[in-house]
Design a protein around this motif. Structure first.
Motif, PDB file in Angstrom:
ATOM      1  N   ALA A  15       7.097  25.491  -5.981  1.00 21.64           N
ATOM      2  CA  ALA A  15       6.167  24.376  -5.777  1.00 21.64           C
ATOM      3  C   ALA A  15       6.020  24.068  -4.293  1.00 21.64           C
ATOM      4  O   ALA A  15       6.981  24.146  -3.536  1.00 21.64           O
ATOM      5  CB  ALA A  15       6.662  23.142  -6.519  1.00 21.64           C
ATOM      6  N   ILE A  16       4.809  23.719  -3.896  1.00 27.91           N
ATOM      7  CA  ILE A  16       4.547  23.265  -2.527  1.00 27.91           C
ATOM      8  C   ILE A  16       4.258  21.767  -2.559  1.00 27.91           C
ATOM      9  O   ILE A  16       3.435  21.301  -3.357  1.00 27.91           O
ATOM     10  CB  ILE A  16       3.361  24.002  -1.890  1.00 27.91           C
ATOM     11  N   VAL A  17       4.948  21.017  -1.686  1.00 26.88           N
ATOM     12  CA  VAL A  17       4.731  19.577  -1.561  1.00 26.88           C
ATOM     13  C   VAL A  17       4.595  19.227  -0.083  1.00 26.88           C
ATOM     14  O   VAL A  17       4.971  20.010   0.790  1.00 26.88           O
ATOM     15  CB  VAL A  17       5.907  18.768  -2.163  1.00 26.88           C
ATOM     16  N   CYS A  18       4.073  18.049   0.204  1.00 28.06           N
ATOM     17  CA  CYS A  18       3.999  17.559   1.580  1.00 28.06           C
ATOM     18  C   CYS A  18       4.652  16.175   1.631  1.00 28.06           C
ATOM     19  O   CYS A  18       4.029  15.183   1.230  1.00 28.06           O
ATOM     20  CB  CYS A  18       2.551  17.482   2.051  1.00 28.06           C
ATOM     21  N   PRO A  19       5.881  16.078   2.113  1.00 24.98           N
ATOM     22  CA  PRO A  19       6.594  14.806   2.115  1.00 24.98           C
ATOM     23  C   PRO A  19       6.256  13.895   3.287  1.00 24.98           C
ATOM     24  O   PRO A  19       6.693  12.749   3.323  1.00 24.98           O
ATOM     25  CB  PRO A  19       8.053  15.240   2.198  1.00 24.98           C
ATOM     26  N   ALA A  20       5.468  14.388   4.228  1.00 21.54           N
ATOM     27  CA  ALA A  20       5.245  13.621   5.461  1.00 21.54           C
ATOM     28  C   ALA A  20       3.757  13.619   5.828  1.00 21.54           C
ATOM     29  O   ALA A  20       2.941  13.070   5.100  1.00 21.54           O
ATOM     30  CB  ALA A  20       6.118  14.204   6.573  1.00 21.54           C
ATOM     31  N   LYS A  21       3.411  14.275   6.935  1.00 20.39           N
ATOM     32  CA  LYS A  21       2.022  14.269   7.387  1.00 20.39           C
ATOM     33  C   LYS A  21       1.131  15.144   6.503  1.00 20.39           C
ATOM     34  O   LYS A  21       1.596  16.079   5.865  1.00 20.39           O
ATOM     35  CB  LYS A  21       1.941  14.766   8.838  1.00 20.39           C
ATOM     36  N   LYS A  22      -0.176  14.818   6.548  1.00 15.84           N
ATOM     37  CA  LYS A  22      -1.126  15.602   5.767  1.00 15.84           C
ATOM     38  C   LYS A  22      -1.435  16.923   6.470  1.00 15.84           C
ATOM     39  O   LYS A  22      -1.281  17.057   7.691  1.00 15.84           O
ATOM     40  CB  LYS A  22      -2.408  14.814   5.537  1.00 15.84           C
ATOM     41  N   LEU A  23      -1.872  17.876   5.688  1.00 12.60           N
ATOM     42  CA  LEU A  23      -2.245  19.177   6.227  1.00 12.60           C
ATOM     43  C   LEU A  23      -3.608  19.094   6.909  1.00 12.60           C
ATOM     44  O   LEU A  23      -4.569  18.611   6.308  1.00 12.60           O
ATOM     45  CB  LEU A  23      -2.298  20.211   5.113  1.00 12.60           C
ATOM     46  N   PRO A  24      -3.720  19.596   8.143  1.00 13.32           N
ATOM     47  CA  PRO A  24      -5.014  19.564   8.830  1.00 13.32           C
ATOM     48  C   PRO A  24      -5.883  20.776   8.521  1.00 13.32           C
ATOM     49  O   PRO A  24      -7.013  20.877   8.995  1.00 13.32           O
ATOM     50  CB  PRO A  24      -4.609  19.558  10.305  1.00 13.32           C
ATOM     51  N   PHE A  54      -0.818  10.400   6.634  1.00  9.74           N
ATOM     52  CA  PHE A  54       0.127  10.940   5.664  1.00  9.74           C
ATOM     53  C   PHE A  54      -0.558  11.774   4.571  1.00  9.74           C
ATOM     54  O   PHE A  54      -1.751  11.654   4.326  1.00  9.74           O
ATOM     55  CB  PHE A  54       0.922   9.802   5.015  1.00  9.74           C
ATOM     56  N   ALA A  55       0.257  12.585   3.890  1.00  8.59           N
ATOM     57  CA  ALA A  55      -0.230  13.396   2.766  1.00  8.59           C
ATOM     58  C   ALA A  55      -0.222  12.556   1.495  1.00  8.59           C
ATOM     59  O   ALA A  55       0.511  12.815   0.549  1.00  8.59           O
ATOM     60  CB  ALA A  55       0.659  14.627   2.605  1.00  8.59           C
ATOM     61  N   GLY A  56      -1.053  11.534   1.504  1.00 10.31           N
ATOM     62  CA  GLY A  56      -1.073  10.582   0.394  1.00 10.31           C
ATOM     63  C   GLY A  56      -0.165   9.397   0.688  1.00 10.31           C
ATOM     64  O   GLY A  56       0.582   9.369   1.663  1.00 10.31           O
ATOM     65  N   THR A  57      -0.228   8.404  -0.160  1.00 10.26           N
ATOM     66  CA  THR A  57       0.614   7.219  -0.003  1.00 10.26           C
ATOM     67  C   THR A  57       2.090   7.588  -0.182  1.00 10.26           C
ATOM     68  O   THR A  57       2.429   8.647  -0.727  1.00 10.26           O
ATOM     69  CB  THR A  57       0.257   6.157  -1.051  1.00 10.26           C
ATOM     70  N   ASP A  58       2.966   6.685   0.247  1.00  9.25           N
ATOM     71  CA  ASP A  58       4.402   6.904   0.037  1.00  9.25           C
ATOM     72  C   ASP A  58       4.684   7.109  -1.456  1.00  9.25           C
ATOM     73  O   ASP A  58       5.484   7.969  -1.837  1.00  9.25           O
ATOM     74  CB  ASP A  58       5.206   5.698   0.541  1.00  9.25           C
ATOM     75  N   LYS A  59       4.036   6.316  -2.304  1.00 13.60           N
ATOM     76  CA  LYS A  59       4.254   6.406  -3.748  1.00 13.60           C
ATOM     77  C   LYS A  59       3.830   7.770  -4.280  1.00 13.60           C
ATOM     78  O   LYS A  59       4.543   8.386  -5.088  1.00 13.60           O
ATOM     79  CB  LYS A  59       3.475   5.296  -4.457  1.00 13.60           C
ATOM     80  N   LEU A  60       2.670   8.256  -3.841  1.00  9.53           N
ATOM     81  CA  LEU A  60       2.180   9.551  -4.309  1.00  9.53           C
ATOM     82  C   LEU A  60       3.128  10.669  -3.877  1.00  9.53           C
ATOM     83  O   LEU A  60       3.478  11.555  -4.680  1.00  9.53           O
ATOM     84  CB  LEU A  60       0.775   9.806  -3.771  1.00  9.53           C
ATOM     85  N   ARG A  61       3.552  10.666  -2.613  1.00 11.50           N
ATOM     86  CA  ARG A  61       4.428  11.732  -2.109  1.00 11.50           C
ATOM     87  C   ARG A  61       5.778  11.717  -2.819  1.00 11.50           C
ATOM     88  O   ARG A  61       6.331  12.766  -3.156  1.00 11.50           O
ATOM     89  CB  ARG A  61       4.610  11.609  -0.586  1.00 11.50           C
ATOM     90  N   THR A  62       6.296  10.512  -3.058  1.00 12.98           N
ATOM     91  CA  THR A  62       7.569  10.386  -3.772  1.00 12.98           C
ATOM     92  C   THR A  62       7.447  10.945  -5.182  1.00 12.98           C
ATOM     93  O   THR A  62       8.285  11.739  -5.631  1.00 12.98           O
ATOM     94  CB  THR A  62       7.999   8.908  -3.852  1.00 12.98           C
ATOM     95  N   HIS A  63       6.399  10.547  -5.881  1.00 17.66           N
ATOM     96  CA  HIS A  63       6.181  10.992  -7.261  1.00 17.66           C
ATOM     97  C   HIS A  63       6.018  12.506  -7.322  1.00 17.66           C
ATOM     98  O   HIS A  63       6.512  13.170  -8.250  1.00 17.66           O
ATOM     99  CB  HIS A  63       4.950  10.300  -7.847  1.00 17.66           C
ATOM    100  N   ASP A  64       5.320  13.063  -6.337  1.00 19.32           N
ATOM    101  CA  ASP A  64       5.056  14.493  -6.313  1.00 19.32           C
ATOM    102  C   ASP A  64       6.362  15.282  -6.175  1.00 19.32           C
ATOM    103  O   ASP A  64       6.604  16.240  -6.916  1.00 19.32           O
ATOM    104  CB  ASP A  64       4.119  14.816  -5.145  1.00 19.32           C
ATOM    105  N   ILE A  65       7.216  14.887  -5.228  1.00 16.55           N
ATOM    106  CA  ILE A  65       8.490  15.581  -5.039  1.00 16.55           C
ATOM    107  C   ILE A  65       9.387  15.370  -6.251  1.00 16.55           C
ATOM    108  O   ILE A  65      10.037  16.316  -6.730  1.00 16.55           O
ATOM    109  CB  ILE A  65       9.184  15.084  -3.748  1.00 16.55           C
TER     110      ILE A  65
END
Length: 299
Positions: A15-24, A54-65
């Motif tokens: 799986a690929i996730v982004c826990p921090a900044k968004k991909l440019p 960010f790569a989505g809100t804190d909530k979205l990134r947390t849920h994704d990981i």
């Protein structure tokens, strides 16, 4: 004892996730490489999400990981990129299922927060290595080191250092990552145990005084005195100060650790560079250091 996740085999899901900044930019190139290794690539919701920087809100990134930490069919999680933002979500993640079904967690830079936390709290090996965002600029050697390590063929490394090393032969458990992020987690539940470890450090875009300050903080906290060995990776893109600090990054580091007697090597190919070789945190390694020659191997 630090547990090793199962090595990957063809057909496994990563799986690929982004826990921090968004991909440019898109990471189709990297996805293609992972697929060419025989892996099934699952794209997390955070990969193409956007919320300010960010790569989505804190909530979205947390849920994704969390989704992939809990999914036993996922055999590895690789972070799309670093940047800034992992520290905002680390305390919301639950590693209970991850501890029951260990899997490789991969990244570097800001992801050092997660790597350090995994070592400190779960005692499961993880990997400091190239991320999809950096695949396009990566050397073949760096990508090969990631593939080999994931599939159980851990590589050994040899290189020549431009800055004079302190010689020695040493064995120990490998820890480390980005200096700034290692400094940021001190005093928290994400802090690794440094005693009798081989520590590697790297950083990018800092000034010499900042490197000096962070290392002196670690020294004052007693983190540098009981190491088995020290590996200094790339300290690059150093920002020029109006008034010169008077020392290079290597000279700053040497000044701080020269009183100790453990081996130290410089210019190791790890960090924010094209040739960012994979490093397994929690693995036992052997380091042979001569004046300008270094050999690194897993035991």
């Amino acid at each position: 004892m630090i547990k090793q996740p199962p090595y990957l085999k063809k057909g496994d899901k990563i799986a690929i996730v982004c826990p921090a900044k968004k991909l440019p930019k898109p990471i189709d190139h990297a996805i293609g490489i992972l697929e060419s290794w025989g892996l099934e690539v699952i794209i997390g919701e955070s990969v193409y999400a956007s919320h300010h920087q960010f790569a989505g809100t804190d909530k979205l990134r947390t849920h994704d990981i969390q989704r992939f930490l809990d999914d036993s069919s996922i055999k590895a999680i690789i972070c799309g990129r670093g940047g800034y933002g992992t520290i905002r979500i680390i305390d919301e993640l639950d590693f209970t299922e991850f501890e029951q079904n260990p899997k490789w967690f991969i990244g570097f830079s800001d992801v050092t927060i997660l790597l350090s936390h995994i070592i400190a709290q779960t005692r499961i090996q993880c990997m400091h290595a190239q991320m999809p965002y950096t695949f396009e600029e990566s050397t073949p050697e760096a990508l090969s080191s990631l593939k080999k390590t994931l599939f159980g063929d851990k590589p050994s490394y040899q290189y020549s250092s431009e800055f004079t090393n302190r010689s020695g032969l040493v064995k120990g458990i490998l820890i480390g990552g980005n200096l700034t992020l290692i400094a940021m987690v001190q005093g928290s539940v994400s802090e690794m145990d440094f005693d009798h470890k081989i520590l590697f450090l790297e950083d990018v875009g800092e000034q010499e005084y900042s490197i000096d300050r962070m290392l002196r903080m670690l020294k004052r906290a007693g983190k540098l005195k009981n190491l088995n060995g020290l590996i200094i990776g790339a300290f690059n893109e150093i920002k020029e100060e109006k008034i010169s600090f008077g020392q290079t990054a290597e000279q700053v580091i040497w000044d701080i650790v020269k009183e100790y007697d453990y081996p130290v090597c410089f210019n190791f190919p790890t960090g924010h560079i094209d040739n960012n070789l994979s490093m397994v945190l929690g693995a036992e390694v052997e380091l042979t250091i001569d004046k300008n020659k270094v050999q690194f191997k897993y035991l």
